[in-house]
Design a protein around this motif. Structure first.
Motif, PDB file in Angstrom:
ATOM      1  N   ALA A  96       1.003  -6.326 -46.002  1.00 40.20           N
ATOM      2  CA  ALA A  96       1.075  -5.345 -47.087  1.00 40.20           C
ATOM      3  C   ALA A  96       0.066  -4.227 -46.882  1.00 40.20           C
ATOM      4  CB  ALA A  96       0.832  -6.019 -48.441  1.00 40.20           C
ATOM      5  N   TYR A 130       9.518  -4.300 -50.566  1.00 38.48           N
ATOM      6  CA  TYR A 130       9.576  -4.885 -49.231  1.00 38.48           C
ATOM      7  C   TYR A 130      10.723  -4.190 -48.498  1.00 38.48           C
ATOM      8  CZ  TYR A 130       6.713  -8.873 -50.749  1.00 38.48           C
ATOM      9  OH  TYR A 130       5.703  -9.678 -51.207  1.00 38.48           O
ATOM     10  N   GLU A 142       5.377  -4.650 -46.649  1.00 36.21           N
ATOM     11  CA  GLU A 142       5.370  -4.437 -48.094  1.00 36.21           C
ATOM     12  C   GLU A 142       4.485  -3.231 -48.395  1.00 36.21           C
ATOM     13  OE1 GLU A 142       3.819  -6.451 -52.297  1.00 36.21           O
ATOM     14  OE2 GLU A 142       3.245  -7.370 -50.386  1.00 36.21           O
TER      15      GLU A 142
END
Length: 179
Positions: A96, A130, A142
């Motif tokens: 992420a 995502y 993400e």
């Protein structure tokens, strides 16, 4: 530095038993304390254009500046996590990037050809998306908004990990509305 948004800030692991995973990471790897939410309140959840009501348990801890997320699905709602498990996998599922300019960064990635697959919101200013793995085989990317309460929660988790002595390895998520 990444050509996306700077540093990767989080590694997301899909696990079959979140309690066992928290125990392993804290006792064997020294990562903690874990902030655990047995049912994350996800709003406006969408997977491949359809709306669902997922029940996911999540635990978050930091190892230095890097956050580790453990995710256990508790129902059979369609998701990238479920797809990952059905393909026979557990372990690292996503990386992420964090942003406070979510709309601008999302637009930029979509212009570059990234295709949203799964999205939702956790608290105020806590949107996430995502992307399809077509352009990035393997680990999912993400984009996570960290403005507002979610950003303050992540700061709390990072600070708790600094100098953590192993005591109280699992802690409840604080109420996002009070952060």
């Amino acid at each position: 530095m990444s050509r996306f948004f700077g540093e990767i800030r989080q590694l997301g692991y899909v696990v079959e038993d979140i309690e066992a995973a928290m125990d392993y990471w804290s006792r064997s790897l020294g990562v903690g304390p874990w902030y655990y939410n047995p049912k994350v309140p996800i709003r406006n959840y969408s997977y491949r254009g359809a709306s669902y009501a997922p029940h996911n348990s999540v635990a978050l801890a930091n190892s230095g500046p890097l956050q580790v997320e453990l995710i256990q699905t508790r129902n059979d709602v369609p998701s990238m996590y479920r797809d990952f498990q059905r393909a026979g996998h557990t372990g690292l599922q996503h990386v992420a990037y964090w942003t406070q300019q979510y709309d601008d960064d999302l637009e930029r990635l979509m212009r570059q050809g990234f295709k949203p697959v799964m999205s939702g919101e956790v608290g105020e200013n806590g949107r996430f998306v995502y992307f399809d793995t077509e352009y990035h085989p393997g680990t999912v990317i993400e984009l996570s908004e960290v403005a507002g309460p979610k950003g303050r929660l992540f700061d709390t988790i990072r600070r708790a990990a600094q100098g953590w002595d192993g005591e109280e390895p699992v802690r409840p998520f604080p109420d996002l509305d009070t952060l």
